[in-house]
Scaffold this motif. Structure first.
Motif, short mmCIF file in Angstrom:
data_model
loop_
_atom_site.label_atom_id
_atom_site.label_comp_id
_atom_site.label_asym_id
_atom_site.label_seq_id
_atom_site.Cartn_x
_atom_site.Cartn_y
_atom_site.Cartn_z
N ASP A 231 59.91 46.19 10.09
CA ASP A 231 60.74 47.33 10.50
C ASP A 231 62.21 46.98 10.48
O ASP A 231 63.05 47.76 10.00
N ASN B 240 51.73 56.75 11.96
CA ASN B 240 51.60 57.17 13.36
C ASN B 240 50.36 58.02 13.56
O ASN B 240 49.61 57.83 14.51
N ARG C 228 47.39 55.98 13.59
CA ARG C 228 47.35 55.10 14.76
C ARG C 228 47.00 55.86 16.04
O ARG C 228 46.27 55.36 16.88
N TYR C 229 47.55 57.06 16.19
CA TYR C 229 47.34 57.77 17.46
C TYR C 229 46.27 58.86 17.37
O TYR C 229 46.27 59.82 18.12
N ASP D 256 48.14 66.04 12.82
CA ASP D 256 46.90 65.31 13.15
C ASP D 256 46.21 66.02 14.30
O ASP D 256 46.78 66.90 14.92
N ARG E 47 58.29 53.93 23.27
CA ARG E 47 56.87 54.18 23.09
C ARG E 47 56.36 54.96 24.27
O ARG E 47 56.79 54.70 25.40
N VAL E 48 55.48 55.90 24.00
CA VAL E 48 55.06 56.79 25.07
C VAL E 48 54.37 56.02 26.18
O VAL E 48 54.73 56.09 27.34
N THR F 290 55.99 49.14 17.34
CA THR F 290 57.25 48.56 17.82
C THR F 290 58.20 49.64 18.30
O THR F 290 59.25 49.35 18.86
N GLY F 291 57.88 50.89 18.02
CA GLY F 291 58.75 51.97 18.49
C GLY F 291 59.96 52.20 17.61
O GLY F 291 60.90 52.89 18.02
N LEU F 292 59.94 51.64 16.39
CA LEU F 292 61.09 51.85 15.50
C LEU F 292 60.80 52.91 14.44
O LEU F 292 61.70 53.48 13.85
N GLY F 293 59.50 53.18 14.22
CA GLY F 293 59.09 54.06 13.11
C GLY F 293 59.81 55.39 13.10
O GLY F 293 60.44 55.78 12.10
N LEU F 294 59.76 56.12 14.20
CA LEU F 294 60.35 57.46 14.23
C LEU F 294 61.87 57.40 14.18
O LEU F 294 62.51 58.29 13.62
#
Ligand SMILES: Nc1ncnc2c1ncn2[C@@H]1O[C@H](COP(=O)(O)OP(=O)(O)OP(=O)(O)O)[C@@H](O)[C@H]1O
Ligand SMILES: [Mg+2]
Lengths: 219, 469
Positions: free
Chosen positions: B288, B359, B362-363, B387, B406-407, B418-422
């Motif tokens: 990332d 995502n 993953r979720y 989704d 991250r939620v 890692t919380g960087l995706g979005l």
């Protein structure tokens, strides 16, 4: 000619000292509210420490005013200038003390987080009061009676918000008794800020007195 | 009358002296035996002669001199275009010529000085920093218009006042007093709260030379820079924290294994599993960060290119397909027929879709479905990634585009995010002049929508530095 010139210089110096004092108080108000919102104990401590400077400056200016009155025996406008000066510094000094009170409350509150709800209105009111203090000092610099009157009129708004916050906080205490401790301090803070607004109107009245010679109660 | 004014112009002295000289001359003549001339005739002749001389003097000297004087006064008053029209070859002509030359030079020099001053004034006027010039007593003698935009104080109200009367700030005043007292330059940061809280860098320089005793004060607003510095350092501390956590855990398990864990094979397998997961997480984070620096390097989208959405979706499927299969999640694509091609950087846009689909996989729990759809809406192309997974609680939605957010820390940490995706998604789309939107219902699923303009926007927002957004 020479004594008059000297006298004008002294009055000018007093005015500038008052503005310096004003700048310190404005900063103290801003810092103390900021420290409260972020529960920053260090910043609150700073405010308490700096209050000594305010008190000291206050004493100095008061002495200068008294000295001018005693040695020059000013008349009419000049006398009003010295008297208004004393009135203004007394108000400023009291405001400084209330900022210290707010900072003490911050220190007591610093244990837990503030409930979001309760700090909602206080910054709003603090903003208005900050503006009032600024306008009061601006009116003093420019000898602007209209500005002083407009500023004093804002006190009604502050009273209104004060009452609303008071009710909100009381309701909060009833609803969540666990927060009672915190709410009690916030009630105090609410009161301090409201008192600062009152002192700001005193400055406005002093400005009106200085310019027109009229004594008026505007709040 | 006219004679009188002529006489007045000449003055009585020359007339009297001519008269006297003639008188002497005739007295001498008379002494040498010319007795036909009487006193009366003599006086009359000498008077006439002196009057004639006076007239000549008046014409040739007094009139031109008067013009010279008049012109010189005019020039002194500032009328630099005034010239003298005397071309006689005598001294007065010379005088007139040199006065004309002087006027020429003056006009030229003053023109130069004025131009110079105008340039300096224009520079001051266009500066965004506040510049104040103070006299010996601390009164403002000059200020540039920036004071009006910065502090909301009319420029004209400042002149003649002292600084506390205009900008009420204790620290500022203290610095100025220090500079006044020590006569040496000071540079400080000052926080000024009105009209809005800002931080300034203050540079106060005492003036030396002619204007001795005054000073020049420069105030530059550095609040934005301060804010960015703080964000950057926050980002750095976040990154190091994120790197630290898996490393600590890996280190711990490796040490355990080295010390005493070698007996129980099941335990070893368990520990190795954790180490593998943490390593994956680390490598994920590093990927990332590399993505980030790649995007960062480009700053704004450089490679503008038309790209078919279908091609992008295929690319996404090759990257994410196997992981979806592992979780038995179906990925469907429903693209409007004859969809216009996207305009932008294909690599970056693929990255966006990969992050969103990643995502979604993953979720979403096993057996779910992911739908990628594309359609035209107004003058935008809209791409949805939907989704039917866990969903995002409403109160977290405003924050999910923040870096490292991250939620559910514990839950998602297990899933290796890692919380960087979005944050990357938002950054890229912003650089393309588009926007991102989310709709989510907890337990039902989530839809991420990206909107991209059909044509390149005329003015593209600079993507800026990712670290600072
Ligand atoms: N489709 C989704 N369904 C439910 N929650 C989601 C979805 N997409 C994102 N989220 C939530 O938003 C958070 C931020 O997502 P983001 O992609 O930025 O980070 P991540 O997936 O945790 O890590 P990574 O950087 O590896 O992608 C996630 O932790 C997750 O809680
Ligand atoms: Mg992700």
């Amino acid at each position: 000619m020479a004594p008059r010139h000297n006298f004008d210089k002294q009055l000018k110096e007093i005015q500038q000292d008052i503005l310096r004092l004003g700048s310190l108080v404005e900063q103290a108000l801003y810092d103390s509210v900021q420290a409260l919102i972020s529960l920053d104990v260090a910043a609150a401590g700073q405010v308490i420490m700096k209050d000594e400077l305010i008190d000291q400056l206050c004493l100095e200016i008061e002495e200068k005013c008294v000295w001018v009155i005693a040695t020059q025996q000013p008349m009419a406008g000049d006398l009003r200038m010295a008297v208004a000066g004393i009135k203004i510094i007394i108000s400023l000094e009291r405001m400084g003390d209330h900022c210290v009170d707010i900072s003490r409350a911050t220190m007591c509150l610093s244990g837990g987080a503030l409930t979001a709800h309760s700090v909602e209105y206080i910054p709003e009111m603090a903003d208005i009061v900050q503006q009032m203090v600024k306008d009061g000092l601006d009116a003093y610099v420019t000898r602007n009676v209209e500005k002083a009157k407009a500023m004093c009129a804002m006190d009604d708004l502050v009273d209104f918000i004060y009452n609303r916050i008071f009710r909100e906080l009381i309701a909060c205490v009833k609803e969540h008794p666990v927060h009672a401790y915190q709410m009690a301090y916030l009630l105090y803070v609410n009161r301090y800020i409201e008192r600062i607004a009152d002192h700001a109107t005193n400055i406005g009245e002093a400005v009106i007195y200085l310019v027109t010679g009229e004594r008026r109660e505007l709040n | 009358m006219r004679v009188w004014s002529v006489l007045e112009g000449i003055g009585w002295r020359p007339v009297a002296s001519y008269f006297f000289m003639l008188l002497v001359f005739f007295t001498l003549l008379k002494l040498y035996a010319v007795d036909k001339i009487t006193i009366g005739v003599m006086v009359a002749i000498s008077l006439l002669f002196s009057a004639f001389l006076a007239l000549v003097l008046y014409r040739r000297v007094i009139v031109p001199l008067n013009e010279v004087i008049e012109a010189a006064r005019d020039i002194a008053r500032g009328n630099l275009s005034r010239r003298i029209n005397i071309i006689s070859q005598d001294e007065i002509g010379d005088l007139a010529k040199s006065i004309n030359d002087m006027a020429d030079r003056l006009r030229h020099t003053i023109g130069e000085i004025t131009a110079e001053k105008d340039r300096a004034q224009a520079m001051l006027d266009s500066m965004s920093d506040v510049v104040l010039a103070l006299d010996r007593k601390g009164r403002i003698i000059m200020v540039n218009p920036a004071v009006e935009t910065t502090f909301g104080i009319p420029q004209v109200d400042c002149v003649g006042r002292s600084v506390v009367e205009v900008i009420r700030n204790f620290d500022l005043d203290m610095v100025l007093q220090r500079v006044q007292a020590t006569n040496s330059q000071l540079i400080r940061e000052v926080a000024i709260i009105s009209p809005e809280p800002r931080i300034f860098i203050l540079r106060a320089t005492p003036l030396v030379g002619n204007t001795k005793g005054g000073m020049v004060v420069l105030l530059r607003d550095i609040s934005e820079r301060k804010r960015m510095e703080q964000m950057r350092s926050e980002f750095m501390s976040n990154v190091s924290h994120e790197l630290r956590t898996p490393l600590t855990s890996i280190q711990g398990f490796v040490e355990t294994l080295q010390d005493n864990g070698t007996e129980d094979p099941q335990m070893i397998r368990h520990f190795l599993g954790i180490i593998a997961a943490e390593t994956a997480r680390l490598s994920n984070l590093v990927d990332d960060l590399l993505d980030l620096s790649r995007i960062e390097e480009r700053r704004v989208v450089r490679r503008w290119q038309r790209e078919d959405i279908g091609t992008l979706v295929d690319q996404v499927l090759t990257v994410c397909g196997s992981r979806a299969d592992d979780k038995q999640i179906a990925i469907k694509a429903s693209l409007q027929p004859r969809l216009p091609r996207l305009f932008g950087d294909p690599d970056l846009l693929a990255q966006v879709l990969i992050n969103l689909v990643d995502n979604a996989i993953r979720y979403t729990s096993a057996g779910g479905t992911i739908t990628i759809s594309g359609l035209v809406e107004g003058d935008e192309i809209r791409i949805d990634v939907a989704d039917n997974g866990a969903g995002i609680p409403a109160e977290n939605i405003p924050r999910i585009f923040e870096r490292f957010y991250r939620v559910e820390k514990a839950r998602t940490r297990g899933m290796g995010g890692t919380g960087l995706g979005l944050a990357i998604v938002k950054h890229i789309i912003k650089g393309h002049g588009g926007r991102v939107d989310v709709k989510s219902v907890v337990g039902k699923g989530t839809v991420f929508s990206i909107f991209l303009p059909l044509e390149i926007p005329v003015t593209l927002p600079a993507a800026g530095s990712f670290y600072l957004h």
